[in-house]
Design a protein around this motif. Structure first.
Motif, PDB file in Angstrom:
ATOM      1  N   ALA A   1       2.959   9.105   3.296  1.00  0.00           N
ATOM      2  CA  ALA A   1       2.096   7.993   2.886  1.00  0.00           C
ATOM      3  C   ALA A   1       1.736   7.125   4.095  1.00  0.00           C
ATOM      4  CB  ALA A   1       2.808   7.150   1.825  1.00  0.00           C
ATOM      5  N   ARG A   2       2.743   6.854   4.918  1.00  0.00           N
ATOM      6  CA  ARG A   2       2.541   6.035   6.113  1.00  0.00           C
ATOM      7  C   ARG A   2       1.566   6.728   7.071  1.00  0.00           C
ATOM      8  NH1 ARG A   2       5.522   1.547   6.624  1.00  0.00           N
ATOM      9  NH2 ARG A   2       7.199   2.009   5.180  1.00  0.00           N
ATOM     10  N   GLU A   3       1.770   8.020   7.240  1.00  0.00           N
ATOM     11  CA  GLU A   3       0.911   8.811   8.129  1.00  0.00           C
ATOM     12  C   GLU A   3      -0.554   8.790   7.631  1.00  0.00           C
ATOM     13  OE1 GLU A   3       1.912  11.314  10.612  1.00  0.00           O
ATOM     14  OE2 GLU A   3      -0.005  12.388  10.764  1.00  0.00           O
ATOM     15  N   ALA A   4      -0.716   9.048   6.324  1.00  0.00           N
ATOM     16  CA  ALA A   4      -2.075   9.111   5.748  1.00  0.00           C
ATOM     17  C   ALA A   4      -2.777   7.756   5.895  1.00  0.00           C
ATOM     18  CB  ALA A   4      -2.012   9.519   4.281  1.00  0.00           C
TER      19      ALA A   4
ATOM     20  N   VAL B   1       0.838  -1.199   0.000  1.00  0.00           N
ATOM     21  CA  VAL B   1       0.000   0.000   0.000  1.00  0.00           C
ATOM     22  C   VAL B   1       0.875   1.252   0.000  1.00  0.00           C
ATOM     23  CG1 VAL B   1      -1.586   1.362   1.450  1.00  0.00           C
ATOM     24  CG2 VAL B   1      -2.070  -1.050   0.990  1.00  0.00           C
ATOM     25  N   ILE B   2       1.909   1.248   0.853  1.00  0.00           N
ATOM     26  CA  ILE B   2       2.802   2.414   0.930  1.00  0.00           C
ATOM     27  C   ILE B   2       3.537   2.610  -0.389  1.00  0.00           C
ATOM     28  CG2 ILE B   2       4.811   3.414   2.132  1.00  0.00           C
ATOM     29  CD1 ILE B   2       2.131   3.203   3.784  1.00  0.00           C
ATOM     30  N   GLU B   3       4.015   1.508  -0.962  1.00  0.00           N
ATOM     31  CA  GLU B   3       4.720   1.627  -2.245  1.00  0.00           C
ATOM     32  C   GLU B   3       3.791   2.176  -3.332  1.00  0.00           C
ATOM     33  OE1 GLU B   3       6.774  -1.894  -3.607  1.00  0.00           O
ATOM     34  OE2 GLU B   3       7.327  -0.881  -5.493  1.00  0.00           O
ATOM     35  N   ALA B   4       2.548   1.680  -3.344  1.00  0.00           N
ATOM     36  CA  ALA B   4       1.582   2.161  -4.351  1.00  0.00           C
ATOM     37  C   ALA B   4       1.323   3.655  -4.170  1.00  0.00           C
ATOM     38  CB  ALA B   4       0.281   1.368  -4.246  1.00  0.00           C
ATOM     39  N   LEU B   5       1.211   4.081  -2.912  1.00  0.00           N
ATOM     40  CA  LEU B   5       0.934   5.497  -2.645  1.00  0.00           C
ATOM     41  C   LEU B   5       2.080   6.406  -3.083  1.00  0.00           C
ATOM     42  CD1 LEU B   5      -0.743   5.484   0.894  1.00  0.00           C
ATOM     43  CD2 LEU B   5      -1.762   6.288  -1.249  1.00  0.00           C
ATOM     44  N   THR B   6       3.314   5.945  -2.842  1.00  0.00           N
ATOM     45  CA  THR B   6       4.457   6.811  -3.154  1.00  0.00           C
ATOM     46  C   THR B   6       4.832   6.779  -4.636  1.00  0.00           C
ATOM     47  OG1 THR B   6       5.937   5.025  -2.472  1.00  0.00           O
ATOM     48  CG2 THR B   6       5.498   6.751  -0.846  1.00  0.00           C
ATOM     49  N   THR B   7       4.333   5.802  -5.379  1.00  0.00           N
ATOM     50  CA  THR B   7       4.711   5.710  -6.797  1.00  0.00           C
ATOM     51  C   THR B   7       3.536   5.935  -7.755  1.00  0.00           C
ATOM     52  OG1 THR B   7       4.382   3.310  -6.714  1.00  0.00           O
ATOM     53  CG2 THR B   7       6.629   4.106  -6.369  1.00  0.00           C
ATOM     54  N   ALA B   8       2.316   6.078  -7.208  1.00  0.00           N
ATOM     55  CA  ALA B   8       1.112   6.165  -8.063  1.00  0.00           C
ATOM     56  C   ALA B   8       1.175   7.327  -9.053  1.00  0.00           C
ATOM     57  CB  ALA B   8      -0.138   6.276  -7.193  1.00  0.00           C
TER      58      ALA B   8
ATOM     59  N   THR C   1      -2.890  15.150  -9.808  1.00  0.00           N
ATOM     60  CA  THR C   1      -3.828  14.891  -8.708  1.00  0.00           C
ATOM     61  C   THR C   1      -3.212  15.457  -7.430  1.00  0.00           C
ATOM     62  OG1 THR C   1      -2.819  12.815  -7.977  1.00  0.00           O
ATOM     63  CG2 THR C   1      -4.440  12.659  -9.768  1.00  0.00           C
ATOM     64  N   ILE C   2      -3.858  15.205  -6.308  1.00  0.00           N
ATOM     65  CA  ILE C   2      -3.338  15.649  -5.018  1.00  0.00           C
ATOM     66  C   ILE C   2      -1.958  15.037  -4.734  1.00  0.00           C
ATOM     67  CG2 ILE C   2      -4.440  13.820  -3.646  1.00  0.00           C
ATOM     68  CD1 ILE C   2      -4.149  17.529  -2.630  1.00  0.00           C
ATOM     69  N   LEU C   3      -1.618  13.958  -5.426  1.00  0.00           N
ATOM     70  CA  LEU C   3      -0.302  13.338  -5.231  1.00  0.00           C
ATOM     71  C   LEU C   3       0.811  14.185  -5.835  1.00  0.00           C
ATOM     72  CD1 LEU C   3      -1.267   9.641  -6.058  1.00  0.00           C
ATOM     73  CD2 LEU C   3      -0.958  10.639  -3.778  1.00  0.00           C
ATOM     74  N   GLY C   4       0.441  15.124  -6.687  1.00  0.00           N
ATOM     75  CA  GLY C   4       1.433  16.023  -7.283  1.00  0.00           C
ATOM     76  C   GLY C   4       2.574  15.260  -7.923  1.00  0.00           C
ATOM     77  N   ASP C   5       3.791  15.621  -7.574  1.00  0.00           N
ATOM     78  CA  ASP C   5       4.964  14.923  -8.092  1.00  0.00           C
ATOM     79  C   ASP C   5       5.371  13.765  -7.189  1.00  0.00           C
ATOM     80  OD1 ASP C   5       5.132  16.627 -10.228  1.00  0.00           O
ATOM     81  OD2 ASP C   5       6.431  18.055  -9.169  1.00  0.00           O
ATOM     82  N   GLY C   6       4.459  13.374  -6.325  1.00  0.00           N
ATOM     83  CA  GLY C   6       4.745  12.239  -5.456  1.00  0.00           C
ATOM     84  C   GLY C   6       4.733  12.661  -4.002  1.00  0.00           C
ATOM     85  N   ILE C   7       4.322  11.755  -3.130  1.00  0.00           N
ATOM     86  CA  ILE C   7       4.352  12.059  -1.699  1.00  0.00           C
ATOM     87  C   ILE C   7       5.439  11.207  -1.048  1.00  0.00           C
ATOM     88  CG2 ILE C   7       1.920  12.755  -1.608  1.00  0.00           C
ATOM     89  CD1 ILE C   7       1.281  10.067  -0.260  1.00  0.00           C
ATOM     90  N   SER C   8       5.970  11.726   0.054  1.00  0.00           N
ATOM     91  CA  SER C   8       7.065  11.017   0.703  1.00  0.00           C
ATOM     92  C   SER C   8       6.546   9.765   1.405  1.00  0.00           C
ATOM     93  CB  SER C   8       7.741  11.922   1.731  1.00  0.00           C
ATOM     94  OG  SER C   8       6.866  12.112   2.827  1.00  0.00           O
ATOM     95  N   GLU C   9       7.485   8.878   1.718  1.00  0.00           N
ATOM     96  CA  GLU C   9       7.093   7.636   2.375  1.00  0.00           C
ATOM     97  C   GLU C   9       6.475   7.929   3.742  1.00  0.00           C
ATOM     98  OE1 GLU C   9      10.109   4.497   2.503  1.00  0.00           O
ATOM     99  OE2 GLU C   9       8.970   3.637   4.167  1.00  0.00           O
ATOM    100  N   ASP C  10       7.061   8.899   4.455  1.00  0.00           N
ATOM    101  CA  ASP C  10       6.517   9.255   5.768  1.00  0.00           C
ATOM    102  C   ASP C  10       5.085   9.750   5.663  1.00  0.00           C
ATOM    103  OD1 ASP C  10       8.815   8.554   6.967  1.00  0.00           O
ATOM    104  OD2 ASP C  10       9.562  10.618   7.271  1.00  0.00           O
TER     105      ASP C  10
END
Ligand SMILES: [Zn+2]
Length: 352
Positions: free
Chosen positions: A342-345, A316-323, A331-340
């Protein structure tokens, strides 16, 4: 002088209701489709509707050719295209829960032929839209094709589909909330064209589904009626927009990424539902927003956690950070979100 122009392509007929499979021949004649039909279906859909469709169609023209596909793969499309080459059909018919319809849609586009969509499950909005994609190696092969000329959705058949397919269809509709927010964001930040008609229709479709969620229960034919109407409405919103934007934001990118990382594990609608909880959280706003999305999913019995999807936390975390890499869609992911982040969300929303 007004120099704008726009071309909106919609299905010509949408027939929904109990026993409407019996109207197949009428609907096809009314759509001015002639010649030999090529029916694309899968093993179970063939039994529950495909054979009926073939029977109905033989009444008005040449005996249909049937091709049975097992999976939505590139190889399956090739097989259908080969058959189409040989048979030279007048039109295509997709009978299935989504796979067969997506493949029929792509083959019809390739051959410049019309196609009819006969969904046997209300599992995602691809059954009424011109959009489809199948995995191809590490990427996806997507088409922006014409929508079906006709949709024949027999609620008697849909109500018999495995219940999880219906809850997946509901979750795909609920995800319109975050898709519309992402679309507005892309409009503000990247000047992506936004259609208020389409955005409003998409959002209203999700709201109406949630309002009616008390009537969405296993074994109730009324459920199939509500869900398929919502899927049609969502498809119309995409037709008006001329893109999948009204029904596809970050939650869909997340789901496409899960398809690559954990292929065949969870249903499309269920993945976008969980993605939508996290997307709503990332989009900020009130705490109520992501809680509303989660409660709506919970209410209809769709998964709200990674565990319920059968997907492990790290995936799930990998999908969030690479989607964000999967396609050029802001989208709201912009140019990507950090692993931290993603984990927090994922943790705050209870997904992991
Ligand atoms: Zn979807």
């Amino acid at each position: 002088m007004v120099e704008k122009s726009k071309w909106i392509r919609l299905p010509r007929s949408v027939v929904v209701g109990h026993g409407v499979l019996a109207q197949t021949a009428d609907v096809v004649s009314n759509s001015h489709l002639t010649g030999q039909p090529l029916v694309v279906t899968s093993p179970t859909p063939k039994k529950v509707a495909g054979d009926r469709v073939v029977e109905e169609l033989s009444l008005i023209g040449p005996e249909p050719e049937t091709v049975v596909v097992e999976e939505a793969t590139f190889a399956a499309i090739e097989m259908v295209l080969e058959r189409a080459q040989r048979v030279d059909p007048g039109y295509l018919v997709g009978v299935g829960g989504g796979k067969a319809i997506d493949i029929a849609k792509m083959a019809a586009e390739d051959r410049s032929l019309g196609f009819v969509s006969v969904p046997t499950a209300a599992s995602h909005d691809g059954i009424v839209s011109g959009r489809g994609s199948v995995p191809e190696g590490d990427t996806r092969h997507s088409v922006a094709a014409d929508p079906p000329l006709a949709v024949i959705a027999d609620t008697d058949v849909l109500a018999d589909a495995p219940w999880r397919l219906t809850t997946a269809g509901c979750a795909d509709i609920i995800s319109n909330y975050t898709a519309v927010q992402d679309w507005k964001l892309a409009h503000r930040l990247q000047n992506v064209e936004y259609s208020r008609y389409s955005g409003a229709l998409s959002q209203m479709t999700a709201e109406m589904l949630v309002e009616n969620s008390d009537s969405i229960k296993q074994g109730l034919e009324e459920s199939a009626w509500i869900v398929v109407k919502a899927l049609v409405s969502s498809g119309v919103a995409m037709s008006i927009a001329g893109s999948s934007r009204p029904a596809s934001g970050a939650e869909h990118l997340f789901s496409h990424q899960l398809d690559r990382l954990a292929p065949g594990t969870a249903l499309h609608g269920h993945q976008v539902g969980v993605g939508s909880i996290i997307t709503a959280y990332l989009q900020g706003g009130d705490r109520e927003d992501w809680v509303d999305v989660r409660n709506a999913l919970e209410g209809i019995g769709a998964p709200t956690t990674a565990a319920e999807l059968g997907i492990d936390e790290e995936t799930v975390i990998e999908a969030l950070t690479t989607a964000h890499e999967i396609r050029d869609r802001y989208t709201i992911l912009g140019d990507g979100i950090s692993e931290d982040a993603a984990r927090e969300a994922a943790a705050v929303t209870g997904v992991i």
